[in-house]
Design a protein around this motif. Structure first.
Motif, mmCIF file in Angstrom:
data_model
loop_
_atom_site.group_PDB
_atom_site.id
_atom_site.type_symbol
_atom_site.label_atom_id
_atom_site.label_comp_id
_atom_site.label_asym_id
_atom_site.label_seq_id
_atom_site.Cartn_x
_atom_site.Cartn_y
_atom_site.Cartn_z
ATOM 1 N N GLY A 257 1.012 -1.290 0.109
ATOM 2 C CA GLY A 257 -0.072 0.221 0.040
ATOM 3 C C GLY A 257 0.706 1.457 -0.017
ATOM 4 O O GLY A 257 0.409 2.301 -0.498
ATOM 5 N N LEU A 258 2.070 1.275 0.536
ATOM 6 C CA LEU A 258 2.810 2.431 0.725
ATOM 7 C C LEU A 258 3.734 2.522 -0.882
ATOM 8 O O LEU A 258 4.110 3.674 -1.125
ATOM 9 C CB LEU A 258 3.998 2.166 1.679
ATOM 10 N N LEU A 259 3.636 1.554 -1.519
ATOM 11 C CA LEU A 259 4.367 1.332 -2.934
ATOM 12 C C LEU A 259 3.543 1.650 -4.207
ATOM 13 O O LEU A 259 3.796 2.314 -5.003
ATOM 14 C CB LEU A 259 5.137 0.060 -3.153
ATOM 15 N N ILE A 260 2.269 1.214 -3.887
ATOM 16 C CA ILE A 260 1.078 1.304 -5.248
ATOM 17 C C ILE A 260 1.018 2.657 -5.665
ATOM 18 O O ILE A 260 0.763 3.778 -4.917
ATOM 19 C CB ILE A 260 -0.292 0.795 -4.803
ATOM 20 N N PRO A 261 0.855 2.975 -6.807
ATOM 21 C CA PRO A 261 0.528 4.185 -7.345
ATOM 22 C C PRO A 261 -0.672 4.701 -6.921
ATOM 23 O O PRO A 261 -1.762 4.139 -6.618
ATOM 24 C CB PRO A 261 0.577 4.057 -9.034
ATOM 25 N N GLU A 262 -0.798 6.112 -6.890
ATOM 26 C CA GLU A 262 -2.196 6.701 -6.276
ATOM 27 C C GLU A 262 -3.194 6.442 -6.889
ATOM 28 O O GLU A 262 -4.046 5.996 -6.193
ATOM 29 C CB GLU A 262 -1.685 8.297 -6.374
ATOM 30 N N ALA A 263 -3.045 6.246 -8.219
ATOM 31 C CA ALA A 263 -4.330 6.062 -8.914
ATOM 32 C C ALA A 263 -4.929 4.512 -8.629
ATOM 33 O O ALA A 263 -6.023 4.377 -8.981
ATOM 34 C CB ALA A 263 -4.143 6.048 -10.367
ATOM 35 N N SER A 264 -4.236 3.586 -8.046
ATOM 36 C CA SER A 264 -4.619 2.226 -7.906
ATOM 37 C C SER A 264 -4.877 1.846 -6.508
ATOM 38 O O SER A 264 -4.810 0.677 -6.059
ATOM 39 C CB SER A 264 -3.303 1.291 -8.454
ATOM 40 N N ARG A 265 -4.706 2.969 -5.505
ATOM 41 C CA ARG A 265 -4.866 2.699 -4.153
ATOM 42 C C ARG A 265 -6.119 2.066 -3.776
ATOM 43 O O ARG A 265 -6.229 1.144 -2.821
ATOM 44 C CB ARG A 265 -4.564 3.929 -3.462
ATOM 45 N N LYS A 266 -7.213 2.127 -4.406
ATOM 46 C CA LYS A 266 -8.589 1.311 -4.142
ATOM 47 C C LYS A 266 -8.610 0.294 -4.754
ATOM 48 O O LYS A 266 -9.887 -0.375 -5.015
ATOM 49 C CB LYS A 266 -9.658 2.450 -4.292
ATOM 50 N N LYS A 267 -7.554 -0.138 -5.592
ATOM 51 C CA LYS A 267 -7.512 -1.441 -6.297
ATOM 52 C C LYS A 267 -7.569 -2.677 -5.317
ATOM 53 O O LYS A 267 -6.829 -2.565 -4.134
ATOM 54 C CB LYS A 267 -6.863 -1.662 -7.297
ATOM 55 N N VAL A 268 -7.756 -3.971 -5.847
ATOM 56 C CA VAL A 268 -7.581 -5.268 -4.979
ATOM 57 C C VAL A 268 -6.003 -5.592 -4.927
ATOM 58 O O VAL A 268 -5.216 -5.603 -5.727
ATOM 59 C CB VAL A 268 -8.295 -6.399 -5.817
ATOM 60 N N PHE A 269 -5.544 -5.817 -3.647
ATOM 61 C CA PHE A 269 -4.293 -6.206 -3.209
ATOM 62 C C PHE A 269 -4.193 -7.672 -3.562
ATOM 63 O O PHE A 269 -3.254 -8.128 -4.235
ATOM 64 C CB PHE A 269 -3.838 -5.933 -1.847
ATOM 65 N N ALA A 270 -5.042 -8.511 -3.067
ATOM 66 C CA ALA A 270 -4.781 -10.014 -3.156
ATOM 67 C C ALA A 270 -6.200 -10.652 -3.075
ATOM 68 O O ALA A 270 -7.047 -9.885 -2.613
ATOM 69 C CB ALA A 270 -3.597 -10.515 -2.215
ATOM 70 N N VAL A 271 -6.333 -11.927 -3.664
ATOM 71 C CA VAL A 271 -7.581 -12.541 -3.587
ATOM 72 C C VAL A 271 -7.173 -13.905 -2.949
ATOM 73 O O VAL A 271 -6.393 -14.416 -3.395
ATOM 74 C CB VAL A 271 -8.345 -12.860 -5.026
ATOM 75 N N PHE A 272 -8.084 -14.382 -1.923
ATOM 76 C CA PHE A 272 -7.887 -15.659 -1.275
ATOM 77 C C PHE A 272 -8.988 -16.401 -1.334
ATOM 78 O O PHE A 272 -10.206 -16.127 -1.204
ATOM 79 C CB PHE A 272 -7.799 -15.514 0.165
ATOM 80 N N SER A 273 -8.794 -17.706 -2.225
ATOM 81 C CA SER A 273 -9.658 -18.714 -2.286
ATOM 82 C C SER A 273 -9.619 -20.033 -1.329
ATOM 83 O O SER A 273 -8.547 -20.316 -1.269
ATOM 84 C CB SER A 273 -9.765 -18.905 -3.744
ATOM 85 N N ASP A 274 -10.590 -20.480 -0.901
ATOM 86 C CA ASP A 274 -10.510 -21.554 -0.034
ATOM 87 C C ASP A 274 -11.113 -22.909 -0.920
ATOM 88 O O ASP A 274 -11.319 -22.933 -2.028
ATOM 89 C CB ASP A 274 -11.375 -21.401 1.218
ATOM 90 N N ASN A 275 -11.264 -24.046 0.011
ATOM 91 C CA ASN A 275 -11.618 -25.204 -0.619
ATOM 92 C C ASN A 275 -13.043 -25.528 -0.878
ATOM 93 O O ASN A 275 -13.480 -26.507 -1.437
ATOM 94 C CB ASN A 275 -10.920 -26.549 0.106
ATOM 95 N N LYS A 276 -13.766 -24.356 -0.386
ATOM 96 C CA LYS A 276 -15.255 -24.583 -0.744
ATOM 97 C C LYS A 276 -15.698 -23.628 -1.992
ATOM 98 O O LYS A 276 -16.859 -23.473 -2.196
ATOM 99 C CB LYS A 276 -16.050 -24.067 0.485
ATOM 100 N N GLY A 277 -14.761 -23.256 -2.739
ATOM 101 C CA GLY A 277 -14.941 -22.304 -3.619
ATOM 102 C C GLY A 277 -15.215 -21.052 -3.563
ATOM 103 O O GLY A 277 -15.711 -20.012 -4.390
ATOM 104 N N GLN A 278 -15.123 -20.795 -2.255
ATOM 105 C CA GLN A 278 -15.425 -19.012 -1.899
ATOM 106 C C GLN A 278 -14.130 -18.179 -2.318
ATOM 107 O O GLN A 278 -12.832 -18.922 -1.951
ATOM 108 C CB GLN A 278 -16.013 -19.149 -0.357
ATOM 109 N N SER A 279 -14.293 -17.117 -2.260
ATOM 110 C CA SER A 279 -13.235 -16.169 -2.662
ATOM 111 C C SER A 279 -13.362 -14.728 -1.628
ATOM 112 O O SER A 279 -14.608 -14.405 -1.782
ATOM 113 C CB SER A 279 -13.105 -15.893 -3.985
ATOM 114 N N TYR A 280 -12.499 -14.418 -1.456
ATOM 115 C CA TYR A 280 -12.512 -12.981 -0.449
ATOM 116 C C TYR A 280 -11.309 -12.271 -1.011
ATOM 117 O O TYR A 280 -10.201 -12.699 -1.461
ATOM 118 C CB TYR A 280 -12.180 -13.367 0.905
#
Length: 455
Positions: free
Chosen positions: A283-306
């Protein structure tokens, strides 16, 4: 897709060197593990969580194939999938999922800050002229923690440890003496000097601040910020302690105040850690225009994503950088793993990430701590697969844009490991030369025998 997934996710590389057991205090089979709980009760708890949350739960053997009378560590390992960890050339090398005695876990490399001599090192096989291993190792010191037994003994980055007390070499049976233990003696060689015997104080608790070094280098109109960040830990006292994260924000505020417009992030010795600290750094490195973008997506064994967006905790502060052409240079090695790779992967869709070094580990999965106060065990099963905003996979590791290996004598003929932060240091020097277009000069040859990196 649910946003701002705040569970405590560990994205670290927890490996035991050379396959040696990380713990020597596993109770014997059939022993009561403590607190009046039987191994059957502990193992039933482990199985219940694993069948529910383990990423590869479909690979767990049927109940009638499991030995519930085994000690908990053996039982835990009997449920792990061969998809867990790394397989090379058809051989499964190690698991990522991990179990140990119950305590507040802290990020670590080969340094356990609670009991350490205070140095990070890597092992090399010593080989003959035909490149055949001779059955022993030399240890190369990568960095030394301040105010530690290693620093008190005068050890420095680049020193070779070629033997330990009572032995003239290091092998798979005795290398653990480099991690912690009583007051002892090591055989050390520095550069072209003779091997000398040094006294090492007993291991003890030493602060292992991941923000190991930072500086700004001025080269013409280039203000080059540099940060050595060695593990993703929010503070010295566990997850809820944010001391190091707060220090990181202050360091970046200093970079901004000094007008940094190019940046080199050194992750070559960083095997990962907590997701929240990785997000803070990204978050300290990302360009200002992208600060509200997705950092990472986490997916589990039930097919759910966060998903988690980039950290906005520093919004309104002077911490964000304004980098030229939205580019960053990141130093990598085979030890660059997990949260380090998440940072690389998270930035890739939004800025020019230039990697210098070696192929990274390729650990694209995360762990969640499993703890029950009734039991003395704590374990970290792999429960999540990690991608970025555009679903990029990095299970094969990140290949560097510039292949640059500080241990390769064809590239680094001096064999020198200068202090981290020295602008002529092999890896940092390469980054500076790419930024400025000015090549650095080589120094005199300084080698130690024949060896190969121990993988």
């Amino acid at each position: 897709m649910k946003e701002n997934f705040q569970i405590h996710i560990w994205l670290g590389l927890l490996l035991c060197l050379l396959g040696m057991s990380c713990s020597d205090d596993t109770p014997a089979k059939g022993d009561d593990p403590g607190n009046g709980n039987t191994e059957l009760e502990v193992n039933e708890w482990i199985e219940s969580v694993m069948r529910s949350d383990y990423l590869w739960n479909n690979d767990i053997p049927a109940q009638n194939k499991l030995d519930f009378s085994a000690d908990p560590q053996t039982f835990f390992r009997s449920m792990l999938s061969l998809k867990d960890g790394k397989t090379r050339n058809g051989k499964h090398l190690y698991y990522y999922s991990y179990m140990e005695k119950n305590k507040d876990y802290k990020a670590r490399t080969s340094i356990d800050a609670d009991d350490t001599y205070g140095m990070e090192f890597t092992l090399f096989n010593v080989v003959n002229d035909s490149n055949q291993p001779l059955g022993y190792y030399y240890a190369r010191i990568l960095y030394v923690l301040p105010n530690s037994p290693a620093s008190s003994a005068g050890l420095e980055r680049g020193d070779w440890i070629v033997g330990v007390k009572g032995r003239n070499n290091i092998n798979s049976d005795n290398y653990g003496i480099l991690l912690n233990g009583d007051r002892t003696q090591w055989l050390v060689k520095r550069g072209d000097t003779e091997v000398r015997t040094i006294d090492i104080e007993a291991s003890r608790a030493v602060e292992d601040n991941p923000l190991f070094y930072h500086n700004v280098y001025t080269r013409g109109d280039k203000k080059i910020g540099y940060l050595v960040y060695n593990h993703f830990t929010s503070g010295p006292n566990g997850y809820s302690d944010r001391t190091y994260d707060e220090e990181m924000k202050k360091i970046f505020a200093g970079f901004q105040a000094q007008g940094v417009n190019e940046f080199v992030l050194d992750l070559r010795y960083n095997g990962g850690g907590y997701e929240n600290s990785a997000n803070m750094l990204a978050g300290l490195l990302i360009p200002e225009a992208s600060r509200k973008k997705v950092f990472a997506v986490f997916s589990d064994n039930k097919g759910q994503s966060y998903s988690n967006d980039f950290c906005v905790e520093t919004k309104g502060t002077a911490g964000y950088l304004k980098l030229n052409s939205n580019r960053i240079y990141i130093l990598t090695s085979q030890s660059t793993a997990s949260s380090s790779e998440v940072v690389i992967n998270s930035l890739n869709p939004f800025m020019d990430v230039i990697l210098i070094g070696e192929l990274t580990e390729g650990k694209n999965v995360g762990m969640e701590m499993q703890k029950n106060d009734k039991y003395e065990w704590i374990y970290w099963p792999i429960t999540l697969r990690v991608t970025n905003a555009v679903n990029d996979d990095y299970s094969a590791g990140f290949k560097p844009d510039i292949e640059w290996n500080e241990y390769d004598l064809t590239q680094n003929p001096t064999d020198a490991l200068l202090p981290l932060g020295d602008p002529d240091e092999f890896m940092l020097g390469k980054a500076i030369s790419l930024i400025t277009g000015i090549n650095r000069s080589a120094r005199s040859m300084n080698t130690l025998g024949i060896f190969s990196k121990c993988l």
